[in-house]
Motif scaffolding. Sequence first.
Motif, PDB file in Angstrom:
ATOM      1  N   ALA A  37       0.813  -1.215   0.000  1.00  0.00           N
ATOM      2  CA  ALA A  37       0.000   0.000   0.000  1.00  0.00           C
ATOM      3  C   ALA A  37       0.846   1.265   0.000  1.00  0.00           C
ATOM      4  O   ALA A  37       1.885   1.329   0.650  1.00  0.00           O
ATOM      5  CB  ALA A  37      -0.904  -0.007   1.238  1.00  0.00           C
ATOM      6  N   ALA A  38       0.378   2.267  -0.730  1.00  0.00           N
ATOM      7  CA  ALA A  38       0.885   3.633  -0.574  1.00  0.00           C
ATOM      8  C   ALA A  38      -0.056   4.294   0.427  1.00  0.00           C
ATOM      9  O   ALA A  38      -1.282   4.142   0.317  1.00  0.00           O
ATOM     10  CB  ALA A  38       0.845   4.363  -1.913  1.00  0.00           C
ATOM     11  N   VAL A  39       0.495   4.991   1.411  1.00  0.00           N
ATOM     12  CA  VAL A  39      -0.355   5.499   2.497  1.00  0.00           C
ATOM     13  C   VAL A  39      -0.060   6.952   2.837  1.00  0.00           C
ATOM     14  O   VAL A  39       1.014   7.473   2.528  1.00  0.00           O
ATOM     15  CB  VAL A  39      -0.182   4.639   3.781  1.00  0.00           C
ATOM     16  CG1 VAL A  39      -0.500   3.177   3.522  1.00  0.00           C
ATOM     17  CG2 VAL A  39       1.214   4.790   4.365  1.00  0.00           C
ATOM     18  N   GLU A  40      -1.033   7.586   3.493  1.00  0.00           N
ATOM     19  CA  GLU A  40      -0.874   8.930   4.069  1.00  0.00           C
ATOM     20  C   GLU A  40      -1.297   8.868   5.524  1.00  0.00           C
ATOM     21  O   GLU A  40      -2.226   8.118   5.863  1.00  0.00           O
ATOM     22  CB  GLU A  40      -1.849   9.904   3.392  1.00  0.00           C
ATOM     23  CG  GLU A  40      -1.389  10.445   2.085  1.00  0.00           C
ATOM     24  CD  GLU A  40      -2.511  11.258   1.418  1.00  0.00           C
ATOM     25  OE1 GLU A  40      -3.627  11.381   2.005  1.00  0.00           O
ATOM     26  OE2 GLU A  40      -2.264  11.744   0.308  1.00  0.00           O
ATOM     27  N   ALA A  41      -0.666   9.670   6.363  1.00  0.00           N
ATOM     28  CA  ALA A  41      -1.029   9.685   7.787  1.00  0.00           C
ATOM     29  C   ALA A  41      -2.427  10.275   7.970  1.00  0.00           C
ATOM     30  O   ALA A  41      -2.905  11.057   7.134  1.00  0.00           O
ATOM     31  CB  ALA A  41      -0.006  10.519   8.554  1.00  0.00           C
ATOM     32  N   THR A  42      -3.083   9.886   9.067  1.00  0.00           N
ATOM     33  CA  THR A  42      -4.407  10.469   9.365  1.00  0.00           C
ATOM     34  C   THR A  42      -4.388  11.256  10.673  1.00  0.00           C
ATOM     35  O   THR A  42      -5.389  11.863  11.039  1.00  0.00           O
ATOM     36  CB  THR A  42      -5.480   9.373   9.551  1.00  0.00           C
ATOM     37  OG1 THR A  42      -5.079   8.544  10.651  1.00  0.00           O
ATOM     38  CG2 THR A  42      -5.675   8.547   8.311  1.00  0.00           C
ATOM     39  N   GLY A  43      -3.294  11.166  11.418  1.00  0.00           N
ATOM     40  CA  GLY A  43      -3.264  11.780  12.738  1.00  0.00           C
ATOM     41  C   GLY A  43      -3.526  10.756  13.829  1.00  0.00           C
ATOM     42  O   GLY A  43      -3.247  11.001  14.994  1.00  0.00           O
ATOM     43  N   GLU A  44      -4.076   9.609  13.459  1.00  0.00           N
ATOM     44  CA  GLU A  44      -4.245   8.511  14.413  1.00  0.00           C
ATOM     45  C   GLU A  44      -3.105   7.539  14.181  1.00  0.00           C
ATOM     46  O   GLU A  44      -2.875   7.116  13.035  1.00  0.00           O
ATOM     47  CB  GLU A  44      -5.567   7.788  14.136  1.00  0.00           C
ATOM     48  CG  GLU A  44      -6.657   8.092  15.103  1.00  0.00           C
ATOM     49  CD  GLU A  44      -7.902   7.255  14.794  1.00  0.00           C
ATOM     50  OE1 GLU A  44      -8.254   6.401  15.599  1.00  0.00           O
ATOM     51  OE2 GLU A  44      -8.498   7.465  13.721  1.00  0.00           O
ATOM     52  N   ASP A  45      -2.416   7.156  15.275  1.00  0.00           N
ATOM     53  CA  ASP A  45      -1.197   6.355  15.151  1.00  0.00           C
ATOM     54  C   ASP A  45      -1.328   5.122  14.277  1.00  0.00           C
ATOM     55  O   ASP A  45      -0.480   4.839  13.443  1.00  0.00           O
ATOM     56  CB  ASP A  45      -0.742   5.891  16.545  1.00  0.00           C
ATOM     57  CG  ASP A  45       0.206   6.904  17.144  1.00  0.00           C
ATOM     58  OD1 ASP A  45       0.485   7.905  16.456  1.00  0.00           O
ATOM     59  OD2 ASP A  45       0.643   6.688  18.298  1.00  0.00           O
ATOM     60  N   ASP A  46      -2.388   4.340  14.500  1.00  0.00           N
ATOM     61  CA  ASP A  46      -2.482   3.052  13.804  1.00  0.00           C
ATOM     62  C   ASP A  46      -3.461   3.090  12.631  1.00  0.00           C
ATOM     63  O   ASP A  46      -3.876   2.047  12.143  1.00  0.00           O
ATOM     64  CB  ASP A  46      -2.877   1.943  14.790  1.00  0.00           C
ATOM     65  CG  ASP A  46      -4.280   2.147  15.348  1.00  0.00           C
ATOM     66  OD1 ASP A  46      -4.750   3.308  15.386  1.00  0.00           O
ATOM     67  OD2 ASP A  46      -4.926   1.158  15.729  1.00  0.00           O
ATOM     68  N   VAL A  47      -3.845   4.290  12.197  1.00  0.00           N
ATOM     69  CA  VAL A  47      -4.770   4.377  11.063  1.00  0.00           C
ATOM     70  C   VAL A  47      -4.150   5.238   9.963  1.00  0.00           C
ATOM     71  O   VAL A  47      -3.673   6.346  10.232  1.00  0.00           O
ATOM     72  CB  VAL A  47      -6.136   4.973  11.487  1.00  0.00           C
ATOM     73  CG1 VAL A  47      -7.107   5.006  10.309  1.00  0.00           C
ATOM     74  CG2 VAL A  47      -6.741   4.182  12.644  1.00  0.00           C
TER      75      VAL A  47
END
Length: 320
Positions: free
Chosen positions: A188-198
């Motif tokens: 997966a390519a991902v972006e942070a959401t501000g929640e550690d594990d999400v």
Amino acid sequence: MGRMIAPQPPATPAPSRTVRKAVVPAAGLGTRFLPATKATPKEMLPVVDKPAIQYVVEEAAAAGLDDVLMVTGRHKRAIEDHFDHAFELEQALAAKGDTARLDAVRDPARLADIHHVRQGDPLGLGHAVLCARNHVGNQPFAVLLGDDLIDPRETLLSRMLEVRDRHAGSVVALMEVDPAQSHLYGCAAVEATGEDDVVRVTGLVEKPAPGTAPSRYAVIGRYVLEPAVFDVLERTPPGRGGEIQLTDALQRLAAGGTVHGVVFSGLRYDTGDKADYLRTVVRLACARPDLGPGFTHWLREFVAGLPAATAGPEDHHRAA
Ligand code: G1P
């Protein structure tokens, strides 16, 4: 003096309001375990004293999913029988007053409302999920892959359901892997959401060529999917290995911004791999209250008696 605050028990996620059904693809040929899987489905291989697939159904049930659809292949019978009543066996155990074994025999059928559908042609994981369409209907649902065993002490699926309740769309389970292993997974390519594990999943690629994975995040076999995935799967052409890939359909949904990932860092075992299968059995046997103490004692002595050896290639494969 301030008020005494009683210690709080660890938070257990509230059961999902919308997801009730789980789909368990179980139609693989199990070629990695031949000849054991010549006449027995790989999902029925014992992990200590339960077939691997029972752990998966127990995980679904523990997360509050009370309807499980097995998508089976040519070995439908053994799986169906395992989650059914075994009248003669139950009678024999009842007559002996062997309630512990009687419970062990009855438990699988009591875990959930279990259904079966046949995947006629083994056209890939995406196709297996598509076979669940009629049963699932227009509701979000979970998919649990039988080769991935999540330790029964973990609460990954509950966390994913809770994330899905908040964000809608679909949720995949991700784990950081050694980049040398990325080619074995959907990545997966991902972006942070501000929640550690999400994280927000912005792209997915099935089994990328070495050195091309978009990140260290690999999809492990747990998904919570929106029903829109069925329409996408209908239009998904065969991909990697000539199979209809679930990852390719999720890539389409991710491009629309509706896929999140829950980053898991707990205990996961790959029972589809021989060396990991052995590690899984050892680890779970050690954790069992009935077997653990004696087995661990033996294991220590056994290991102490082994000749010192250098690491073999198996030691680097998908750590369990
Ligand atoms: C499947 C999926 C892959 C995922 C993996 C997890 O692959 O296609 O995206 O990362 O399960 O175990 P398989 O291992 O069945 O080849």
